[in-house]
Design an enzyme around this catalytic site. Structure first.
Site, PDB file in Angstrom:
ATOM      1  N   CYS A 135       0.816  -1.224   0.000  1.00 52.69           N
ATOM      2  CA  CYS A 135       0.000   0.000   0.000  1.00 52.69           C
ATOM      3  C   CYS A 135       0.850   1.275   0.000  1.00 52.69           C
ATOM      4  O   CYS A 135       0.548   2.233  -0.721  1.00 52.69           O
ATOM      5  CB  CYS A 135      -0.942  -0.026   1.187  1.00 52.69           C
ATOM      6  SG  CYS A 135      -0.162  -0.579   2.719  1.00 52.69           S
ATOM      7  N   HIS A 249      -3.404   6.074   4.718  1.00 46.65           N
ATOM      8  CA  HIS A 249      -1.992   6.304   5.036  1.00 46.65           C
ATOM      9  C   HIS A 249      -1.589   7.719   4.618  1.00 46.65           C
ATOM     10  O   HIS A 249      -2.100   8.254   3.632  1.00 46.65           O
ATOM     11  CB  HIS A 249      -1.086   5.359   4.234  1.00 46.65           C
ATOM     12  CG  HIS A 249      -1.123   3.926   4.661  1.00 46.65           C
ATOM     13  ND1 HIS A 249      -1.752   3.465   5.781  1.00 46.65           N
ATOM     14  CD2 HIS A 249      -0.549   2.834   4.071  1.00 46.65           C
ATOM     15  CE1 HIS A 249      -1.583   2.161   5.876  1.00 46.65           C
ATOM     16  NE2 HIS A 249      -0.866   1.746   4.845  1.00 46.65           N
TER      17      HIS A 249
END
Ligand code: A2P
Length: 356
Positions: A135, A249
């Site tokens: 990710c 994130h």
């Protein structure tokens, strides 16, 4: 296999359909109008029989087994690398193309590691398994790639602020439960993550290599960014930190280029690049935030400025945020699958994946 290795309306299976990423895979297929003939949802025997709504129909979760891939053209895996290693090759043997969200095949030269905005051309060389990157590697590569193309990249330095979702649905639940316990003044013993998560942050929970001091997440980010960017020797330094955020994130980036960099020009390059939304309002102090990245397909990019830590003027600092479950996982996997269709899917652009 050629890049367009799926029939126009494939039979699709999702392995790990009940997980944090699996649920988003189902949603992405629905919201992007992915053309499919059927959808099979697979998970552990614990979830078998559970019902899931998809395009107005009720689908029943099945237990993953050796026969799960009969008649399946496309298998989207997100159930951990152990299961991918065992069942990925079985799915390919049954005739499916696998898009795998685990780390199992990411450094296998036979398996392209793909961020469609960056290196979709590498899909042409796949042998049945395509790897969906880590990710952080995806969310970092989306803004790094257009800047690297425009200005010539020499070095990358990054610090991450990683959400609970990267450790799965159980870690997200632990963040919620431990926060409630903290607010109630109650004791809470972490079960999923190694440290207290409420009102805290800690070095990423991946195993640490005692010799180098780097953890497994950091090593993945380095290797995978190099592979995606096609720059095997690119110097990359990274520190990965878990923060008490549910599903998006953020990353602080410093990028060193071949020559002095003009931040305004860099911002223009970013604004014109696919998969990016620039949020860079210095007057209002409004920059990318996980809370605004959540539910978005685009990577948010801002705080574009000269990095004063490099007196040569060749380094640019920026701050990015991206939904770990969407662009960092499920959306990127579905975008890969769209590239494997014979005719480009008439699907929504990433930015339209907005949910309230
Ligand atoms: P289940 O919900 O039945 O345990 P996450 O990354 O959010 O933790 O999700 C992991 C996914 O992998 C879930 O869908 C989970 O299903 C699935 N999974 C875990 N173990 C198995 C297994 N032995 N066989 C099939 N799926 C599994």
């Amino acid at each position: 296999m050629p890049a367009s290795s799926l029939p126009p309306s494939p039979h699709v299976a999702i392995v790990g359909a009940t997980g944090a990423v699996g649920v988003e895979l189902v949603r992405c297929l629905e919201e992007r109008n992915f053309p499919l003939a059927s959808l099979r949802l697979l998970a552990s025997p614990r979830s078998a029989g559970r019902k899931v709504r998809f395009r107005g129909q009720t689908l029943t979760i099945e237990a993953l087994g050796d026969d799960s891939f009969q008649g399946v053209d496309l298998a989207l895996f997100s159930a951990g690398s152990g299961l991918s290693k065992v069942y990925g090759p079985k799915a390919v043997a049954a005739g499916a193309v696998v898009v795998d969200n685990s780390s199992a095949f990411r450094m296998d030269p036979d398996c392209p590691l793909v961020v469609p905005e960056v290196n979709a051309e590498t899909l042409a060389g796949h042998h049945g398994i395509v790897a969906n990157p880590n990710c952080v590697a995806i969310i970092a590569a989306v803004p790094i790639a257009p800047l690297a193309r425009a200005f010539g990249l020499r070095r990358v330095q990054m610090a991450t602020y990683q959400a609970a979702s990267g450790a799965g649905a159980a870690a997200m639940e632990e963040l919620r439960a431990s926060t409630q316990a903290w607010l109630a003044g109650a004791a809470f013993t972490p079960q999923v993550l190694p440290h207290p998560y409420a009102f805290n942050l800690f070095s990423h929970n991946a195993d640490v290599d005692v010799e180098s001091g780097y953890n497994g997440e950091e090593l993945k980010v380095i290797e995978e960014c190099r592979r995606i960017l096609g720059a095997p020797e690119l110097p990359i330094g990274v520190t990965c930190i878990r923060v008490p955020v549910l599903r998006a994130h953020a990353i602080a980036l410093s990028l060193e280029f071949d020559r002095p960099i003009d931040p305004d020009l860099a911002r223009e390059v970013l604004a014109a690049a696919p998969g990016i939304r620039v949020i860079d309002d210095r007057t209002r102090n409004h920059f990318p935030m996980p809370s605004e990245a959540e539910g978005q397909g685009d990577v948010l990019v801002g705080r574009v400025r000269r990095d004063l830590g490099d007196p040569s003027g060749r380094s640019l600092a920026l701050f990015v945020a991206g939904d770990q479950l969407l662009k960092g996982a499920a959306l990127n996997a579905v975008q890969i699958a769209e590239r494997l269709l014979p005719v480009p899917a008439a699907s929504a652009p990433a930015g339209e994946l907005v949910r309230a």
